[in-house]
Design an enzyme around this catalytic site. Sequence first.
Site, PDB file in Angstrom:
ATOM      1  N   ASP A  31      23.421  35.146  60.345  1.00 37.62           N
ATOM      2  CA  ASP A  31      22.656  36.107  61.150  1.00 37.62           C
ATOM      3  C   ASP A  31      23.613  36.881  62.054  1.00 37.62           C
ATOM      4  O   ASP A  31      23.383  37.004  63.258  1.00 37.62           O
ATOM      5  CB  ASP A  31      21.563  35.391  61.950  1.00 37.62           C
ATOM      6  CG  ASP A  31      20.490  36.348  62.459  1.00 37.62           C
ATOM      7  OD1 ASP A  31      20.460  37.515  62.009  1.00 37.62           O
ATOM      8  OD2 ASP A  31      19.673  35.924  63.308  1.00 37.62           O
TER       9      ASP A  31
ATOM     10  N   ARG B 240      23.490  41.396  68.409  1.00 36.95           N
ATOM     11  CA  ARG B 240      22.752  40.644  69.441  1.00 36.95           C
ATOM     12  C   ARG B 240      23.157  39.180  69.456  1.00 36.95           C
ATOM     13  O   ARG B 240      22.816  38.444  70.386  1.00 36.95           O
ATOM     14  CB  ARG B 240      21.239  40.750  69.219  1.00 36.95           C
ATOM     15  CG  ARG B 240      20.809  42.170  69.151  1.00 36.95           C
ATOM     16  CD  ARG B 240      19.423  42.418  69.683  1.00 36.95           C
ATOM     17  NE  ARG B 240      19.354  43.811  70.085  1.00 36.95           N
ATOM     18  CZ  ARG B 240      19.216  44.215  71.337  1.00 36.95           C
ATOM     19  NH1 ARG B 240      19.093  43.355  72.313  1.00 36.95           N
ATOM     20  NH2 ARG B 240      19.188  45.495  71.620  1.00 36.95           N
TER      21      ARG B 240
ATOM     22  N   VAL C 239      15.392  32.906  75.642  1.00 42.99           N
ATOM     23  CA  VAL C 239      16.590  32.498  76.361  1.00 42.99           C
ATOM     24  C   VAL C 239      16.413  32.848  77.840  1.00 42.99           C
ATOM     25  O   VAL C 239      15.936  33.941  78.178  1.00 42.99           O
ATOM     26  CB  VAL C 239      17.849  33.181  75.782  1.00 42.99           C
ATOM     27  CG1 VAL C 239      19.095  32.766  76.556  1.00 42.99           C
ATOM     28  CG2 VAL C 239      18.006  32.830  74.305  1.00 42.99           C
TER      29      VAL C 239
ATOM     30  N   TYR D 158      26.519  34.203  79.825  1.00 39.28           N
ATOM     31  CA  TYR D 158      27.423  35.354  79.723  1.00 39.28           C
ATOM     32  C   TYR D 158      26.753  36.555  80.374  1.00 39.28           C
ATOM     33  O   TYR D 158      25.851  37.163  79.786  1.00 39.28           O
ATOM     34  CB  TYR D 158      27.759  35.635  78.247  1.00 39.28           C
ATOM     35  CG  TYR D 158      28.486  34.476  77.610  1.00 39.28           C
ATOM     36  CD1 TYR D 158      29.876  34.408  77.632  1.00 39.28           C
ATOM     37  CD2 TYR D 158      27.781  33.406  77.042  1.00 39.28           C
ATOM     38  CE1 TYR D 158      30.543  33.315  77.090  1.00 39.28           C
ATOM     39  CE2 TYR D 158      28.444  32.315  76.502  1.00 39.28           C
ATOM     40  CZ  TYR D 158      29.816  32.276  76.527  1.00 39.28           C
ATOM     41  OH  TYR D 158      30.471  31.195  76.007  1.00 39.28           O
TER      42      TYR D 158
ATOM     43  N   TYR E  84      12.210  32.762  67.373  1.00 42.57           N
ATOM     44  CA  TYR E  84      11.948  31.324  67.420  1.00 42.57           C
ATOM     45  C   TYR E  84      11.978  30.729  68.818  1.00 42.57           C
ATOM     46  O   TYR E  84      11.853  29.535  68.983  1.00 42.57           O
ATOM     47  CB  TYR E  84      12.943  30.590  66.514  1.00 42.57           C
ATOM     48  CG  TYR E  84      13.023  31.213  65.146  1.00 42.57           C
ATOM     49  CD1 TYR E  84      11.949  31.119  64.265  1.00 42.57           C
ATOM     50  CD2 TYR E  84      14.145  31.920  64.754  1.00 42.57           C
ATOM     51  CE1 TYR E  84      11.995  31.712  63.025  1.00 42.57           C
ATOM     52  CE2 TYR E  84      14.211  32.514  63.496  1.00 42.57           C
ATOM     53  CZ  TYR E  84      13.122  32.406  62.637  1.00 42.57           C
ATOM     54  OH  TYR E  84      13.176  33.001  61.413  1.00 42.57           O
ATOM     55  N   GLY E  85      12.187  31.566  69.819  1.00 45.55           N
ATOM     56  CA  GLY E  85      12.207  31.034  71.163  1.00 45.55           C
ATOM     57  C   GLY E  85      12.680  32.068  72.163  1.00 45.55           C
ATOM     58  O   GLY E  85      12.813  33.246  71.832  1.00 45.55           O
TER      59      GLY E  85
HETATM   60  P1  ADP Z   1      17.282  34.285  68.872  1.00 50.60           P
HETATM   61  O1  ADP Z   1      17.607  33.214  67.879  1.00 50.60           O
HETATM   62  O2  ADP Z   1      15.878  34.265  69.311  1.00 50.60           O
HETATM   63  O3  ADP Z   1      17.752  35.640  68.418  1.00 50.60           O
HETATM   64  P2  ADP Z   1      19.598  34.234  70.624  1.00 50.60           P
HETATM   65  O4  ADP Z   1      20.330  32.956  70.772  1.00 50.60           O
HETATM   66  O5  ADP Z   1      20.209  35.270  69.766  1.00 50.60           O
HETATM   67  O6  ADP Z   1      18.100  33.927  70.208  1.00 50.60           O
HETATM   68  O7  ADP Z   1      19.377  34.842  72.075  1.00 50.60           O
HETATM   69  C1  ADP Z   1      18.572  36.001  72.262  1.00 50.60           C
HETATM   70  C2  ADP Z   1      19.260  36.957  73.213  1.00 50.60           C
HETATM   71  O8  ADP Z   1      19.434  36.351  74.490  1.00 50.60           O
HETATM   72  C3  ADP Z   1      20.657  37.375  72.787  1.00 50.60           C
HETATM   73  O9  ADP Z   1      20.611  38.491  71.915  1.00 50.60           O
HETATM   74  C4  ADP Z   1      21.313  37.712  74.101  1.00 50.60           C
HETATM   75  O10 ADP Z   1      20.987  39.017  74.500  1.00 50.60           O
HETATM   76  C5  ADP Z   1      20.659  36.729  75.068  1.00 50.60           C
HETATM   77  N1  ADP Z   1      21.504  35.538  75.237  1.00 50.60           N
HETATM   78  C6  ADP Z   1      21.529  34.470  74.426  1.00 50.60           C
HETATM   79  N2  ADP Z   1      22.388  33.533  74.868  1.00 50.60           N
HETATM   80  C7  ADP Z   1      22.938  34.029  75.990  1.00 50.60           C
HETATM   81  C8  ADP Z   1      23.929  33.538  76.916  1.00 50.60           C
HETATM   82  N3  ADP Z   1      24.486  32.339  76.754  1.00 50.60           N
HETATM   83  N4  ADP Z   1      24.269  34.331  77.948  1.00 50.60           N
HETATM   84  C9  ADP Z   1      23.692  35.541  78.101  1.00 50.60           C
HETATM   85  N5  ADP Z   1      22.759  36.054  77.284  1.00 50.60           N
HETATM   86  C10 ADP Z   1      22.378  35.323  76.225  1.00 50.60           C
HETATM   87 MG    MG Z   2      19.670  36.201  68.062  1.00 53.34          MG
HETATM   88 MG    MG Z   3      18.318  33.430  65.879  1.00 54.08          MG
END
Ligand code: ADP
Ligand code: MG
Ligand code: MG
Length: 359
Positions: A164, A168, A50, A114, A47-48
């Site tokens: 979920d 990851r 990061v 992180y 859905y997007g």
């Molecule tokens: P999606 O809903 O698309 O799965 P996530 O929020 O799980 O999105 O983020 C996708 C990936 O990005 C994570 O699995 C992680 O590896 C990385 N990620 C997300 N947030 C952070 C963060 N705050 N710091 C470092 N890595 C992050």
């Molecule tokens: Mg995710």
């Molecule tokens: Mg997700």
Amino acid sequence: ALLLGYRLLKGNYKQSVVNPGVMEAANTEPVDLEDLKLLECIGRGRYGSVFRAVSNQRTVAVKVFSGHHHYATERSVYLLPLLRQHDNMAAFMGAEERITSEGRTEYLLVMEYYPLGCLGVYLSRYSPDWPSCCRMLHSATTGLAFLHAELYRGGIQAAVCHRDINSRNILVRGDLSCVLSDFGLSMTLTRTGLPLQGEEEHCAISEAGTLRYMAPEVLEGAVNLRDCESALKQVDVYALGLVYWETFSRCSDLYPTGESVPEYQMVFQEEVGKQPSFQDMQRLVSRDKQRPSFPWKDSSLAVRSLQDTIEECWDHDAEARLTAQCAAQRLADLLAPNTRSPALYNHRNLAEGSKMAAD
Ligand code: ADP
Ligand code: MG
Ligand code: MG
């Protein structure tokens, strides 16, 4: 190039839709959106994406959504009253909607960055020792137990189901404690089983997280909707059990010294490979009731109690599963002084432990 690209994009942004330039209630110092520069994509999901980003010389992570739905859900979870003070939730810094030059609306969530990334990637690179595995999982499980607890959230007593849970969506801090993230599919439920107001449009209850981590009842379309809250918590705990397996499979203390730790494997990778279909998972998990097999040979008391814990998390019978609270306690026990050296190969209680195991 990305930085430049974003600057150009940013320059073309029309006025922000809500709170121009000002981040919503943040648990840390506010982030200056005007100064936000996306540096590199660190995760791409359904859905997007990061990004690692900087704002006023501070590194942050920005999740950019193309659609409103999962953004709104995730944001609403981060904005729950007690959540942002909890040590095992990703630290939320703000959210904003804005319109790109093409007239598309984009949705941004800003959170702490992180550097070690998610647990899955961490495990593919490192093989943590027993205490580290216990601590990482204990902290993530404490986070889940907190979500599941019925607390007053926004004036209503409600629990949150993550929906979920996977390696990851658990992020690793420098000190190896972990936080839960990715609340795009989460559901806030009240005692009556009714979602909080405004959540009606939330994803169908049966629509669930990641295929590889789907509980048998989800694969069967047989989630108990009469007690939705408990049922969804049980689905979370099933997935958590798989995360335990994934983590301890890489635990350096569970393999003989000098022998290498097996390479990182996704759960069920051996059984269904890297791109299983829904039917593959259904057959494996639901029909054949298979679970990953434990790759270690250690049979000390501590390891056996770890295996019991994992099996009680992924039990076929959803109602027989541990609660997150109870699983957290189990992990704390595994770390307690009398069991802290299960790594029989590496510790002198080898003979002792095996004898006890044989008794
Ligand atoms: P999606 O809903 O698309 O799965 P996530 O929020 O799980 O999105 O983020 C996708 C990936 O990005 C994570 O699995 C992680 O590896 C990385 N990620 C997300 N947030 C952070 C963060 N705050 N710091 C470092 N890595 C992050
Ligand atoms: Mg995710
Ligand atoms: Mg997700």
